[in-house]
Design a protein around this motif. Structure first.
Motif, PDB file in Angstrom:
ATOM      1  N   UNK A   1       0.870  -1.168   0.000  1.00  0.00           N
ATOM      2  CA  UNK A   1       0.000   0.000   0.000  1.00  0.00           C
ATOM      3  C   UNK A   1       0.907   1.218   0.000  1.00  0.00           C
ATOM      4  N   UNK A   2       0.885   2.014  -1.059  1.00  0.00           N
ATOM      5  CA  UNK A   2       1.788   3.154  -1.141  1.00  0.00           C
ATOM      6  C   UNK A   2       1.162   4.344  -1.834  1.00  0.00           C
ATOM      7  N   UNK A   3       1.651   5.538  -1.481  1.00  0.00           N
ATOM      8  CA  UNK A   3       1.168   6.780  -2.094  1.00  0.00           C
ATOM      9  C   UNK A   3       2.360   7.692  -2.367  1.00  0.00           C
ATOM     10  N   UNK A   4       2.279   8.488  -3.446  1.00  0.00           N
ATOM     11  CA  UNK A   4       3.394   9.363  -3.806  1.00  0.00           C
ATOM     12  C   UNK A   4       3.501  10.576  -2.879  1.00  0.00           C
ATOM     13  N   UNK A   5       4.729  11.064  -2.765  1.00  0.00           N
ATOM     14  CA  UNK A   5       5.018  12.292  -2.030  1.00  0.00           C
ATOM     15  C   UNK A   5       5.275  13.382  -3.062  1.00  0.00           C
ATOM     16  N   UNK A   6       4.218  14.090  -3.416  1.00  0.00           N
ATOM     17  CA  UNK A   6       4.310  15.140  -4.440  1.00  0.00           C
ATOM     18  C   UNK A   6       4.460  16.475  -3.732  1.00  0.00           C
ATOM     19  N   UNK A   7       5.618  17.106  -3.916  1.00  0.00           N
ATOM     20  CA  UNK A   7       5.900  18.338  -3.173  1.00  0.00           C
ATOM     21  C   UNK A   7       5.268  19.567  -3.818  1.00  0.00           C
ATOM     22  N   UNK A   8       5.519  20.720  -3.226  1.00  0.00           N
ATOM     23  CA  UNK A   8       4.879  21.974  -3.661  1.00  0.00           C
ATOM     24  C   UNK A   8       5.227  22.355  -5.095  1.00  0.00           C
ATOM     25  N   UNK A   9       6.325  21.808  -5.633  1.00  0.00           N
ATOM     26  CA  UNK A   9       6.718  22.111  -7.005  1.00  0.00           C
ATOM     27  C   UNK A   9       6.061  21.162  -8.007  1.00  0.00           C
ATOM     28  N   UNK A  10       5.335  20.178  -7.507  1.00  0.00           N
ATOM     29  CA  UNK A  10       4.680  19.206  -8.383  1.00  0.00           C
ATOM     30  C   UNK A  10       5.525  17.993  -8.695  1.00  0.00           C
ATOM     31  N   UNK A  11       6.684  17.876  -8.073  1.00  0.00           N
ATOM     32  CA  UNK A  11       7.569  16.743  -8.317  1.00  0.00           C
ATOM     33  C   UNK A  11       7.247  15.624  -7.324  1.00  0.00           C
ATOM     34  N   UNK A  12       7.116  14.418  -7.833  1.00  0.00           N
ATOM     35  CA  UNK A  12       6.940  13.243  -6.978  1.00  0.00           C
ATOM     36  C   UNK A  12       8.328  12.832  -6.496  1.00  0.00           C
ATOM     37  N   UNK A  13       8.616  13.126  -5.239  1.00  0.00           N
ATOM     38  CA  UNK A  13       9.946  12.884  -4.671  1.00  0.00           C
ATOM     39  C   UNK A  13      10.177  11.434  -4.284  1.00  0.00           C
ATOM     40  N   UNK A  14       9.105  10.756  -3.940  1.00  0.00           N
ATOM     41  CA  UNK A  14       9.208   9.391  -3.458  1.00  0.00           C
ATOM     42  C   UNK A  14       7.837   8.883  -3.074  1.00  0.00           C
ATOM     43  N   UNK A  15       7.820   7.980  -2.103  1.00  0.00           N
ATOM     44  CA  UNK A  15       6.557   7.375  -1.683  1.00  0.00           C
ATOM     45  C   UNK A  15       6.620   7.033  -0.204  1.00  0.00           C
ATOM     46  N   UNK A  16       5.450   6.956   0.385  1.00  0.00           N
ATOM     47  CA  UNK A  16       5.305   6.391   1.722  1.00  0.00           C
ATOM     48  C   UNK A  16       4.521   5.098   1.525  1.00  0.00           C
ATOM     49  N   UNK A  17       4.966   4.026   2.212  1.00  0.00           N
ATOM     50  CA  UNK A  17       4.295   2.754   1.963  1.00  0.00           C
ATOM     51  C   UNK A  17       4.247   1.879   3.202  1.00  0.00           C
ATOM     52  N   UNK A  18       3.309   0.956   3.147  1.00  0.00           N
ATOM     53  CA  UNK A  18       3.129  -0.082   4.151  1.00  0.00           C
ATOM     54  C   UNK A  18       3.130  -1.405   3.407  1.00  0.00           C
ATOM     55  N   UNK A  19       3.895  -2.377   3.916  1.00  0.00           N
ATOM     56  CA  UNK A  19       3.943  -3.684   3.268  1.00  0.00           C
ATOM     57  C   UNK A  19       3.786  -4.788   4.305  1.00  0.00           C
ATOM     58  N   UNK A  20       3.237  -5.902   3.841  1.00  0.00           N
ATOM     59  CA  UNK A  20       3.016  -7.026   4.743  1.00  0.00           C
ATOM     60  C   UNK A  20       3.461  -8.317   4.065  1.00  0.00           C
ATOM     61  N   UNK A  21       3.676  -9.332   4.873  1.00  0.00           N
ATOM     62  CA  UNK A  21       4.109 -10.630   4.367  1.00  0.00           C
ATOM     63  C   UNK A  21       2.937 -11.586   4.162  1.00  0.00           C
ATOM     64  N   UNK A  22       1.746 -11.073   4.341  1.00  0.00           N
ATOM     65  CA  UNK A  22       0.520 -11.831   4.074  1.00  0.00           C
ATOM     66  C   UNK A  22      -0.396 -10.966   3.217  1.00  0.00           C
ATOM     67  N   UNK A  23      -1.265 -11.564   2.404  1.00  0.00           N
ATOM     68  CA  UNK A  23      -2.227 -10.758   1.642  1.00  0.00           C
ATOM     69  C   UNK A  23      -3.100  -9.941   2.600  1.00  0.00           C
ATOM     70  N   UNK A  24      -3.433  -8.723   2.172  1.00  0.00           N
ATOM     71  CA  UNK A  24      -4.240  -7.823   2.999  1.00  0.00           C
ATOM     72  C   UNK A  24      -5.347  -7.201   2.164  1.00  0.00           C
ATOM     73  N   UNK A  25      -6.584  -7.251   2.600  1.00  0.00           N
ATOM     74  CA  UNK A  25      -7.658  -6.543   1.899  1.00  0.00           C
ATOM     75  C   UNK A  25      -7.666  -5.077   2.348  1.00  0.00           C
ATOM     76  N   UNK A  26      -6.859  -4.249   1.705  1.00  0.00           N
ATOM     77  CA  UNK A  26      -6.702  -2.847   2.126  1.00  0.00           C
ATOM     78  C   UNK A  26      -8.007  -2.068   2.007  1.00  0.00           C
ATOM     79  N   UNK A  27      -8.723  -2.286   0.916  1.00  0.00           N
ATOM     80  CA  UNK A  27      -9.995  -1.589   0.701  1.00  0.00           C
ATOM     81  C   UNK A  27      -9.845  -0.079   0.592  1.00  0.00           C
TER      82      UNK A  27
END
Length: 194
Positions: free
Chosen positions: A140-166
Protein backbone atom coordinates in the motif's frame (compact mmCIF):
# COMPACT_ATOMS: atom_id res chain seq x y z
CA UNK A 1 16.86 1.94 -17.50
CA UNK A 2 13.81 -0.30 -17.20
CA UNK A 3 14.46 -3.98 -16.63
CA UNK A 4 12.35 -6.52 -18.49
CA UNK A 5 11.62 -10.00 -17.26
CA UNK A 6 10.24 -12.00 -20.14
CA UNK A 7 7.76 -9.52 -21.58
CA UNK A 8 6.85 -7.85 -18.29
CA UNK A 9 8.29 -4.47 -17.41
CA UNK A 10 9.63 -4.71 -13.85
CA UNK A 11 11.03 -1.19 -13.44
CA UNK A 12 8.94 1.61 -14.94
CA UNK A 13 10.40 4.18 -17.31
CA UNK A 14 11.05 7.31 -15.26
CA UNK A 15 11.41 10.44 -17.40
CA UNK A 16 11.29 12.73 -14.34
CA UNK A 17 14.32 11.19 -12.61
CA UNK A 18 16.80 14.02 -13.44
CA UNK A 19 14.44 16.73 -12.17
CA UNK A 20 13.60 14.68 -9.07
CA UNK A 21 17.29 14.07 -8.33
CA UNK A 22 18.02 17.79 -8.47
CA UNK A 23 15.06 18.58 -6.21
CA UNK A 24 16.12 15.93 -3.68
CA UNK A 25 19.61 17.49 -3.56
CA UNK A 26 18.14 20.97 -3.01
CA UNK A 27 16.02 19.61 -0.15
CA UNK A 28 18.93 17.67 1.35
CA UNK A 29 17.09 14.38 0.94
CA UNK A 30 18.28 11.12 -0.52
CA UNK A 31 21.35 10.83 1.71
CA UNK A 32 21.40 9.84 5.37
CA UNK A 33 24.26 11.64 7.07
CA UNK A 34 22.93 12.57 10.49
CA UNK A 35 20.11 12.43 13.01
CA UNK A 36 17.97 14.83 10.95
CA UNK A 37 16.29 11.78 9.46
CA UNK A 38 15.04 10.48 12.82
CA UNK A 39 11.71 12.17 12.16
CA UNK A 40 11.31 10.06 9.00
CA UNK A 41 11.94 6.91 11.03
CA UNK A 42 9.32 8.07 13.53
CA UNK A 43 6.90 8.68 10.66
CA UNK A 44 7.56 5.17 9.30
CA UNK A 45 6.82 3.82 12.79
CA UNK A 46 3.52 5.69 12.75
CA UNK A 47 2.62 4.31 9.31
CA UNK A 48 3.30 0.78 10.57
CA UNK A 49 1.18 1.37 13.65
CA UNK A 50 -1.76 2.91 11.78
CA UNK A 51 -1.78 0.22 9.09
CA UNK A 52 -0.73 -2.66 11.38
CA UNK A 53 2.10 -3.91 9.15
CA UNK A 54 5.57 -5.31 9.86
CA UNK A 55 7.37 -3.04 7.36
CA UNK A 56 6.86 0.59 6.35
CA UNK A 57 9.03 3.11 4.57
CA UNK A 58 9.47 6.73 3.62
CA UNK A 59 11.27 6.27 0.35
CA UNK A 60 12.96 8.91 -1.83
CA UNK A 61 13.85 7.88 -5.38
CA UNK A 62 16.44 9.37 -7.70
CA UNK A 63 17.38 8.10 -11.15
CA UNK A 64 19.71 5.40 -9.84
CA UNK A 65 18.32 4.00 -6.61
CA UNK A 66 15.83 4.23 -3.77
CA UNK A 67 16.68 5.59 -0.33
CA UNK A 68 14.74 4.55 2.78
CA UNK A 69 14.82 7.86 4.70
CA UNK A 70 12.32 6.40 7.14
CA UNK A 71 12.17 2.72 7.94
CA UNK A 72 10.18 0.49 10.25
CA UNK A 73 11.07 -3.20 10.50
CA UNK A 74 9.52 -5.93 12.65
CA UNK A 75 12.56 -6.19 14.93
CA UNK A 76 12.74 -2.41 15.32
CA UNK A 77 16.35 -2.40 14.17
CA UNK A 78 15.74 0.02 11.30
CA UNK A 79 18.19 -2.05 9.32
CA UNK A 80 17.74 -1.68 5.61
CA UNK A 81 19.42 -5.05 5.20
CA UNK A 82 16.14 -6.55 6.43
CA UNK A 83 14.71 -5.37 3.10
CA UNK A 84 17.72 -6.04 0.88
CA UNK A 85 19.19 -2.53 1.19
CA UNK A 86 22.91 -1.79 1.18
CA UNK A 87 25.16 0.99 2.42
CA UNK A 88 26.59 3.60 0.07
CA UNK A 89 29.99 4.81 1.24
CA UNK A 90 31.52 5.05 4.67
CA UNK A 91 29.33 6.31 7.46
CA UNK A 92 26.16 5.76 5.49
CA UNK A 93 23.48 3.52 6.87
CA UNK A 94 22.29 0.55 4.80
CA UNK A 95 19.23 2.20 3.34
CA UNK A 96 19.84 2.11 -0.43
CA UNK A 97 18.11 -0.30 -2.76
CA UNK A 98 17.91 -0.85 -6.52
CA UNK A 99 15.06 0.63 -8.53
CA UNK A 100 13.73 -2.82 -9.43
CA UNK A 101 13.31 -3.74 -5.75
CA UNK A 102 9.74 -3.15 -4.58
CA UNK A 103 6.84 -1.08 -5.82
CA UNK A 104 7.58 2.53 -4.82
CA UNK A 105 9.15 3.38 -8.22
CA UNK A 106 5.79 2.48 -9.80
CA UNK A 107 3.98 4.82 -7.40
CA UNK A 108 6.38 7.67 -8.22
CA UNK A 109 6.17 7.24 -11.99
CA UNK A 110 2.37 6.82 -11.92
CA UNK A 111 2.00 9.72 -9.44
CA UNK A 112 -0.88 7.74 -7.93
CA UNK A 113 -1.40 5.50 -4.95
CA UNK A 114 -0.95 1.79 -5.54
CA UNK A 115 -2.94 -0.83 -3.65
CA UNK A 116 -1.93 -4.47 -4.03
CA UNK A 117 -3.94 -6.73 -1.75
CA UNK A 118 -1.90 -9.71 -2.94
CA UNK A 119 1.05 -8.93 -5.21
CA UNK A 120 0.88 -12.48 -6.56
CA UNK A 121 -2.46 -11.66 -8.19
CA UNK A 122 -0.66 -9.27 -10.58
CA UNK A 123 1.85 -10.86 -12.98
CA UNK A 124 3.61 -7.51 -13.44
CA UNK A 125 4.32 -7.30 -9.70
CA UNK A 126 4.55 -10.98 -8.66
CA UNK A 127 8.03 -11.35 -10.16
CA UNK A 128 9.52 -8.53 -8.12
CA UNK A 129 12.58 -9.59 -6.07
CA UNK A 130 10.89 -8.59 -2.78
CA UNK A 131 8.39 -11.44 -3.18
CA UNK A 132 11.00 -14.22 -3.06
CA UNK A 133 13.77 -12.44 -1.15
CA UNK A 134 11.69 -10.99 1.69
CA UNK A 135 8.31 -12.64 1.37
CA UNK A 136 6.34 -9.47 0.63
CA UNK A 137 2.74 -10.28 -0.30
CA UNK A 138 0.85 -6.98 -0.02
CA UNK A 139 1.68 -3.33 -0.65
CA UNK A 140 0.00 0.00 0.00
CA UNK A 141 1.79 3.15 -1.14
CA UNK A 142 1.17 6.78 -2.09
CA UNK A 143 3.39 9.36 -3.81
CA UNK A 144 5.02 12.29 -2.03
CA UNK A 145 4.31 15.14 -4.44
CA UNK A 146 5.90 18.34 -3.17
CA UNK A 147 4.88 21.97 -3.66
CA UNK A 148 6.72 22.11 -7.00
CA UNK A 149 4.68 19.21 -8.38
CA UNK A 150 7.57 16.74 -8.32
CA UNK A 151 6.94 13.24 -6.98
CA UNK A 152 9.95 12.88 -4.67
CA UNK A 153 9.21 9.39 -3.46
CA UNK A 154 6.56 7.37 -1.68
CA UNK A 155 5.31 6.39 1.72
CA UNK A 156 4.30 2.75 1.96
CA UNK A 157 3.13 -0.08 4.15
CA UNK A 158 3.94 -3.68 3.27
CA UNK A 159 3.02 -7.03 4.74
CA UNK A 160 4.11 -10.63 4.37
CA UNK A 161 0.52 -11.83 4.07
CA UNK A 162 -2.23 -10.76 1.64
CA UNK A 163 -4.24 -7.82 3.00
CA UNK A 164 -7.66 -6.54 1.90
CA UNK A 165 -6.70 -2.85 2.13
CA UNK A 166 -10.00 -1.59 0.70
CA UNK A 167 -11.01 2.04 0.40
CA UNK A 168 -10.08 2.68 4.04
CA UNK A 169 -6.48 1.62 3.38
CA UNK A 170 -6.27 3.78 0.29
CA UNK A 171 -7.65 6.80 2.13
CA UNK A 172 -5.26 6.20 5.03
CA UNK A 173 -2.09 6.01 2.94
CA UNK A 174 -3.07 9.06 0.89
CA UNK A 175 -3.74 11.01 4.09
CA UNK A 176 -0.37 9.97 5.52
CA UNK A 177 1.36 11.04 2.29
CA UNK A 178 -0.31 14.48 2.44
CA UNK A 179 0.76 14.84 6.05
CA UNK A 180 4.36 14.00 5.21
CA UNK A 181 4.39 16.41 2.27
CA UNK A 182 3.29 19.11 4.72
CA UNK A 183 6.21 18.13 6.96
CA UNK A 184 8.61 18.38 3.97
CA UNK A 185 7.29 21.84 3.17
CA UNK A 186 7.81 22.98 6.77
CA UNK A 187 11.30 21.50 6.75
CA UNK A 188 12.13 23.43 3.57
CA UNK A 189 10.67 26.69 4.90
CA UNK A 190 12.63 26.33 8.15
CA UNK A 191 15.84 25.71 6.21
CA UNK A 192 15.21 28.85 4.15
CA UNK A 193 14.31 30.88 7.24
CA UNK A 194 10.76 31.57 6.04
Amino acid sequence: MPRAVGRLLVTPVDGDAPVRSRRLRVLGLGERDDASFDDFDAFADRVAEVTDVPFSMVNFIDGNRQFYAGLHTPAGTRRGADLGATAAGSGRSGRYVALDHGYCPHVVVRRKALVLDDVCDYPRFAGNPVVDDIGIRSYLGAPLIDRTGIALGAVCAVDTVPRPWGRAGLDTIKSLARELVGHLRSREENALGL
